[in-house]
Scaffold this motif. Sequence first.
Motif, PDB file in Angstrom:
ATOM      1  N   GLN A   1    -103.929 -80.161  49.051  1.00 45.62           N
ATOM      2  CA  GLN A   1    -103.280 -78.801  49.225  1.00 45.62           C
ATOM      3  C   GLN A   1    -104.206 -78.016  50.077  1.00 45.62           C
ATOM      4  O   GLN A   1    -105.338 -77.550  49.670  1.00 45.62           O
ATOM      5  N   TYR A   2    -103.751 -77.390  51.040  1.00 44.45           N
ATOM      6  CA  TYR A   2    -104.292 -76.771  52.093  1.00 44.45           C
ATOM      7  C   TYR A   2    -103.867 -75.341  51.852  1.00 44.45           C
ATOM      8  O   TYR A   2    -102.743 -75.027  51.791  1.00 44.45           O
ATOM      9  N   THR A   3    -104.861 -74.268  51.893  1.00 45.93           N
ATOM     10  CA  THR A   3    -104.492 -72.951  51.917  1.00 45.93           C
ATOM     11  C   THR A   3    -105.000 -71.970  52.971  1.00 45.93           C
ATOM     12  O   THR A   3    -106.163 -72.406  53.424  1.00 45.93           O
ATOM     13  N   VAL A   4    -104.020 -71.473  53.720  1.00 46.60           N
ATOM     14  CA  VAL A   4    -104.296 -70.580  54.864  1.00 46.60           C
ATOM     15  C   VAL A   4    -104.494 -69.093  54.359  1.00 46.60           C
ATOM     16  O   VAL A   4    -103.526 -68.722  53.790  1.00 46.60           O
ATOM     17  N   ARG A   5    -105.533 -68.613  54.732  1.00 44.00           N
ATOM     18  CA  ARG A   5    -105.401 -67.000  54.325  1.00 44.00           C
ATOM     19  C   ARG A   5    -105.802 -66.377  55.619  1.00 44.00           C
ATOM     20  O   ARG A   5    -106.768 -66.779  56.554  1.00 44.00           O
ATOM     21  N   ALA A   6    -105.455 -64.992  55.896  1.00 48.15           N
ATOM     22  CA  ALA A   6    -105.478 -64.311  56.867  1.00 48.15           C
ATOM     23  C   ALA A   6    -105.709 -62.868  56.518  1.00 48.15           C
ATOM     24  O   ALA A   6    -104.935 -62.331  55.558  1.00 48.15           O
ATOM     25  N   LEU A   7    -106.291 -62.059  57.042  1.00 45.42           N
ATOM     26  CA  LEU A   7    -106.764 -60.586  56.875  1.00 45.42           C
ATOM     27  C   LEU A   7    -107.147 -59.945  58.102  1.00 45.42           C
ATOM     28  O   LEU A   7    -107.804 -60.457  58.962  1.00 45.42           O
ATOM     29  N   HIS A   8    -106.483 -58.638  58.175  1.00 42.99           N
ATOM     30  CA  HIS A   8    -107.150 -57.712  59.084  1.00 42.99           C
ATOM     31  C   HIS A   8    -108.550 -57.503  59.136  1.00 42.99           C
ATOM     32  O   HIS A   8    -108.964 -57.201  57.919  1.00 42.99           O
ATOM     33  N   VAL A   9    -109.515 -57.126  59.988  1.00 40.97           N
ATOM     34  CA  VAL A   9    -110.754 -56.753  60.022  1.00 40.97           C
ATOM     35  C   VAL A   9    -110.863 -55.679  60.923  1.00 40.97           C
ATOM     36  O   VAL A   9    -110.388 -55.801  62.195  1.00 40.97           O
ATOM     37  N   GLY A  10    -111.919 -54.790  60.859  1.00 38.52           N
ATOM     38  CA  GLY A  10    -112.074 -53.775  61.851  1.00 38.52           C
ATOM     39  C   GLY A  10    -113.045 -54.131  62.878  1.00 38.52           C
ATOM     40  O   GLY A  10    -113.556 -55.211  62.895  1.00 38.52           O
ATOM     41  N   ASP A  11    -113.521 -53.372  63.729  1.00 35.79           N
ATOM     42  CA  ASP A  11    -114.414 -53.467  64.892  1.00 35.79           C
ATOM     43  C   ASP A  11    -115.844 -53.973  64.255  1.00 35.79           C
ATOM     44  O   ASP A  11    -116.704 -54.660  64.731  1.00 35.79           O
ATOM     45  N   ASP A  12    -116.029 -53.073  63.046  1.00 29.85           N
ATOM     46  CA  ASP A  12    -117.617 -53.478  62.435  1.00 29.85           C
ATOM     47  C   ASP A  12    -117.397 -54.701  61.614  1.00 29.85           C
ATOM     48  O   ASP A  12    -118.609 -55.089  61.006  1.00 29.85           O
ATOM     49  N   GLY A  13    -116.365 -55.388  61.455  1.00 33.04           N
ATOM     50  CA  GLY A  13    -116.259 -56.606  60.582  1.00 33.04           C
ATOM     51  C   GLY A  13    -115.702 -56.369  59.227  1.00 33.04           C
ATOM     52  O   GLY A  13    -115.545 -57.306  58.498  1.00 33.04           O
ATOM     53  N   ASP A  14    -115.409 -55.161  58.916  1.00 30.19           N
ATOM     54  CA  ASP A  14    -115.230 -54.980  57.437  1.00 30.19           C
ATOM     55  C   ASP A  14    -113.834 -55.031  57.352  1.00 30.19           C
ATOM     56  O   ASP A  14    -112.941 -55.056  58.233  1.00 30.19           O
ATOM     57  N   ARG A  15    -113.314 -55.456  56.051  1.00 31.79           N
ATOM     58  CA  ARG A  15    -111.925 -55.941  55.573  1.00 31.79           C
ATOM     59  C   ARG A  15    -111.426 -54.578  55.776  1.00 31.79           C
ATOM     60  O   ARG A  15    -111.507 -53.566  55.219  1.00 31.79           O
ATOM     61  N   GLU A  16    -109.784 -54.606  56.413  1.00 33.32           N
ATOM     62  CA  GLU A  16    -109.094 -53.330  56.572  1.00 33.32           C
ATOM     63  C   GLU A  16    -108.041 -53.449  55.931  1.00 33.32           C
ATOM     64  O   GLU A  16    -107.254 -52.478  55.574  1.00 33.32           O
ATOM     65  N   SER A  17    -107.572 -54.887  55.476  1.00 37.96           N
ATOM     66  CA  SER A  17    -106.137 -54.933  54.633  1.00 37.96           C
ATOM     67  C   SER A  17    -106.451 -55.774  53.546  1.00 37.96           C
ATOM     68  O   SER A  17    -107.222 -56.779  53.445  1.00 37.96           O
ATOM     69  N   SER A  18    -105.327 -55.759  52.748  1.00 33.55           N
ATOM     70  CA  SER A  18    -105.214 -56.949  51.883  1.00 33.55           C
ATOM     71  C   SER A  18    -104.703 -57.932  52.711  1.00 33.55           C
ATOM     72  O   SER A  18    -103.944 -58.007  53.499  1.00 33.55           O
ATOM     73  N   GLY A  19    -105.226 -59.295  51.967  1.00 34.97           N
ATOM     74  CA  GLY A  19    -104.902 -60.464  52.854  1.00 34.97           C
ATOM     75  C   GLY A  19    -103.545 -61.172  52.542  1.00 34.97           C
ATOM     76  O   GLY A  19    -103.011 -60.828  51.712  1.00 34.97           O
ATOM     77  N   ARG A  20    -103.154 -62.179  53.250  1.00 37.75           N
ATOM     78  CA  ARG A  20    -101.976 -62.829  52.942  1.00 37.75           C
ATOM     79  C   ARG A  20    -102.759 -64.507  52.847  1.00 37.75           C
ATOM     80  O   ARG A  20    -103.436 -64.676  53.461  1.00 37.75           O
ATOM     81  N   GLU A  21    -102.087 -65.367  51.925  1.00 41.87           N
ATOM     82  CA  GLU A  21    -102.422 -66.545  51.955  1.00 41.87           C
ATOM     83  C   GLU A  21    -101.097 -67.342  51.583  1.00 41.87           C
ATOM     84  O   GLU A  21    -100.015 -66.877  50.930  1.00 41.87           O
ATOM     85  N   TYR A  22    -101.201 -68.554  52.042  1.00 38.57           N
ATOM     86  CA  TYR A  22    -100.198 -69.748  51.556  1.00 38.57           C
ATOM     87  C   TYR A  22    -100.615 -71.054  51.441  1.00 38.57           C
ATOM     88  O   TYR A  22    -101.517 -71.504  52.270  1.00 38.57           O
ATOM     89  N   THR A  23    -100.242 -71.589  50.516  1.00 37.03           N
ATOM     90  CA  THR A  23    -100.642 -73.003  50.210  1.00 37.03           C
ATOM     91  C   THR A  23     -99.655 -73.878  50.699  1.00 37.03           C
ATOM     92  O   THR A  23     -98.569 -74.127  50.258  1.00 37.03           O
ATOM     93  N   PHE A  24    -100.018 -74.993  51.448  1.00 37.02           N
ATOM     94  CA  PHE A  24     -99.251 -75.952  51.971  1.00 37.02           C
ATOM     95  C   PHE A  24     -98.928 -77.010  50.990  1.00 37.02           C
ATOM     96  O   PHE A  24    -100.109 -77.603  50.598  1.00 37.02           O
ATOM     97  N   THR A  25     -97.874 -77.497  50.754  1.00 39.73           N
ATOM     98  CA  THR A  25     -97.506 -78.718  49.932  1.00 39.73           C
ATOM     99  C   THR A  25     -96.674 -79.713  50.470  1.00 39.73           C
ATOM    100  O   THR A  25     -96.326 -79.641  51.788  1.00 39.73           O
TER     101      THR A  25
END
Length: 160
Positions: free
Chosen positions: A89-113
């Motif tokens: 089971q592979y999980t792909v996660r993505a989230l926005h980051v700012g210019d300084d590298g800090d997290r700017e938003s809650s992320g999304r994830e999806y687990t492939f089956t």
Amino acid sequence: MNRRDALEGLAVAGSVALAGCASGRFGSGTVLGRVEIINSSFVSNRIRLMIERGDETLLDRRIELSALDAGDAGASVIVEPSWSARRAQYTVRALHVGDDGDRESSGREYTFTRDDYTTYYGDDHEDPGCVAAVVTVGSRSETENGPIGIGPTYVDTPCG
């Protein structure tokens, strides 16, 4: 112990051993192929993309995407699989980051089956051996940090 009891014992032991093999082969896992990241927004976006297989991190990368109307090829990126083609089971996660590298938003994830693989490469297509993923970032109506979507998709050669 007579011969019949011995044969029954071997039959039970053999079926238990084979049950583990069958569940591994036809279990709920799949193989993750290429991942395409697409900016659907008229502003540039920077995301952090992570791909995991169980407890193992396969990819952790920051990706910069040009605005949709920038006129260059930077509004989309394709990540070819650099990981082994092991069913899991592979999980792909993505989230926005700012210019300084800090997290700017809650992320999304999806687990492939295995169901994702069956849906896109079932009876109607030749079996490529893996499933492709798409990550969409933003929308045409969002100005900053638009929604992130992740899911399976069909491509002719998903395994790279």
